[in-house]
Design a protein around this motif. Structure first.
Motif, mmCIF file in Angstrom:
data_model
loop_
_atom_site.group_PDB
_atom_site.id
_atom_site.type_symbol
_atom_site.label_atom_id
_atom_site.label_comp_id
_atom_site.label_asym_id
_atom_site.label_seq_id
_atom_site.Cartn_x
_atom_site.Cartn_y
_atom_site.Cartn_z
ATOM 1 N N ASP A 5 33.503 -48.427 -16.206
ATOM 2 C CA ASP A 5 32.972 -48.455 -14.847
ATOM 3 C C ASP A 5 34.074 -48.736 -13.834
ATOM 4 N N ASP A 6 35.011 -49.638 -14.181
ATOM 5 C CA ASP A 6 36.137 -49.940 -13.294
ATOM 6 C C ASP A 6 36.981 -48.699 -13.056
ATOM 7 N N ASN A 7 37.254 -47.942 -14.117
ATOM 8 C CA ASN A 7 38.056 -46.721 -13.983
ATOM 9 C C ASN A 7 37.342 -45.699 -13.115
ATOM 10 N N LYS A 8 36.023 -45.576 -13.253
ATOM 11 C CA LYS A 8 35.255 -44.630 -12.442
ATOM 12 C C LYS A 8 35.322 -45.016 -10.965
ATOM 13 N N ALA A 9 35.157 -46.304 -10.669
ATOM 14 C CA ALA A 9 35.143 -46.768 -9.291
ATOM 15 C C ALA A 9 36.509 -46.602 -8.626
ATOM 16 N N ASP A 10 37.586 -46.674 -9.403
ATOM 17 C CA ASP A 10 38.931 -46.553 -8.852
ATOM 18 C C ASP A 10 39.390 -45.106 -8.748
ATOM 19 N N ARG A 11 38.636 -44.179 -9.318
ATOM 20 C CA ARG A 11 39.029 -42.773 -9.318
ATOM 21 C C ARG A 11 39.033 -42.219 -7.895
ATOM 22 N N LEU A 12 40.000 -41.399 -7.572
ATOM 23 C CA LEU A 12 40.101 -40.763 -6.257
ATOM 24 C C LEU A 12 39.778 -39.283 -6.393
ATOM 25 N N LEU A 13 38.943 -38.797 -5.470
ATOM 26 C CA LEU A 13 38.524 -37.397 -5.510
ATOM 27 C C LEU A 13 38.982 -36.686 -4.243
ATOM 28 N N ARG A 14 39.373 -35.437 -4.389
ATOM 29 C CA ARG A 14 39.668 -34.618 -3.220
ATOM 30 C C ARG A 14 38.355 -34.238 -2.559
ATOM 31 N N ARG A 15 38.422 -33.675 -1.373
ATOM 32 C CA ARG A 15 37.221 -33.454 -0.552
ATOM 33 C C ARG A 15 36.155 -32.606 -1.251
ATOM 34 N N ALA A 16 36.520 -31.505 -1.862
ATOM 35 C CA ALA A 16 35.530 -30.652 -2.538
ATOM 36 C C ALA A 16 34.899 -31.387 -3.716
ATOM 37 N N GLN A 17 35.708 -32.130 -4.461
ATOM 38 C CA GLN A 17 35.185 -32.905 -5.581
ATOM 39 C C GLN A 17 34.264 -34.019 -5.085
ATOM 40 N N ALA A 18 34.620 -34.640 -3.964
ATOM 41 C CA ALA A 18 33.804 -35.718 -3.404
ATOM 42 C C ALA A 18 32.436 -35.196 -2.986
ATOM 43 N N ALA A 19 32.403 -34.045 -2.339
ATOM 44 C CA ALA A 19 31.128 -33.454 -1.920
ATOM 45 C C ALA A 19 30.275 -33.119 -3.138
ATOM 46 N N GLU A 20 30.883 -32.553 -4.158
ATOM 47 C CA GLU A 20 30.154 -32.214 -5.380
ATOM 48 C C GLU A 20 29.624 -33.482 -6.060
ATOM 49 N N TYR A 21 30.416 -34.540 -6.062
ATOM 50 C CA TYR A 21 30.002 -35.811 -6.656
ATOM 51 C C TYR A 21 28.756 -36.362 -5.946
ATOM 52 N N ILE A 22 28.754 -36.321 -4.619
ATOM 53 C CA ILE A 22 27.609 -36.816 -3.846
ATOM 54 C C ILE A 22 26.358 -36.010 -4.184
ATOM 55 N N VAL A 23 26.489 -34.703 -4.223
ATOM 56 C CA VAL A 23 25.335 -33.834 -4.495
ATOM 57 C C VAL A 23 24.798 -34.061 -5.910
ATOM 58 N N THR A 24 25.673 -34.081 -6.897
ATOM 59 C CA THR A 24 25.212 -34.185 -8.282
ATOM 60 C C THR A 24 24.746 -35.591 -8.644
ATOM 61 N N THR A 25 25.370 -36.614 -8.087
ATOM 62 C CA THR A 25 25.023 -37.982 -8.442
ATOM 63 C C THR A 25 23.811 -38.493 -7.675
#
Length: 83
Positions: A5-25
């Motif tokens: 969970d710590d590794n997931k929270a510290d992960r950095l996403l580029r803009r397209a990946q961030a948008a996809e993460y919001i939609v899927t999660t």
């Protein structure tokens, strides 16, 4: 919180990946263009590291999406009190 969970929270996403993460999660509509606009004209977007290209920490995306979703209520009469 586990190490995974710590590794997931510290992960950095580029803009397209961030948008996809919001939609899927969170099933919240979000596009890279929306994030770009929020980064330029609003302080209501998720936090990001500015540089050559923006990097969004997953923990910031999680907090922003949960804020967009709103509080959990049992009745619509609780909406005003929960906010």
């Amino acid at each position: 919180m586990t190490e995974l969970d710590d590794n997931k929270a510290d992960r950095l996403l580029r803009r397209a990946q961030a948008a996809e993460y919001i939609v899927t999660t969170y099933n919240v509509p979000c596009s890279p263009k929306t994030l770009a606009k929020l980064a330029c004209v609003s302080s209501e977007g998720p936090p990001f590291h500015a540089g050559r290209f923006p990097l969004y920490p997953v923990s910031g995306l999680d907090a922003w999406a949960k804020k967009k979703i709103g509080p959990l209520v049992r009745s619509t009469s609780q909406i005003g009190r929960a906010a």
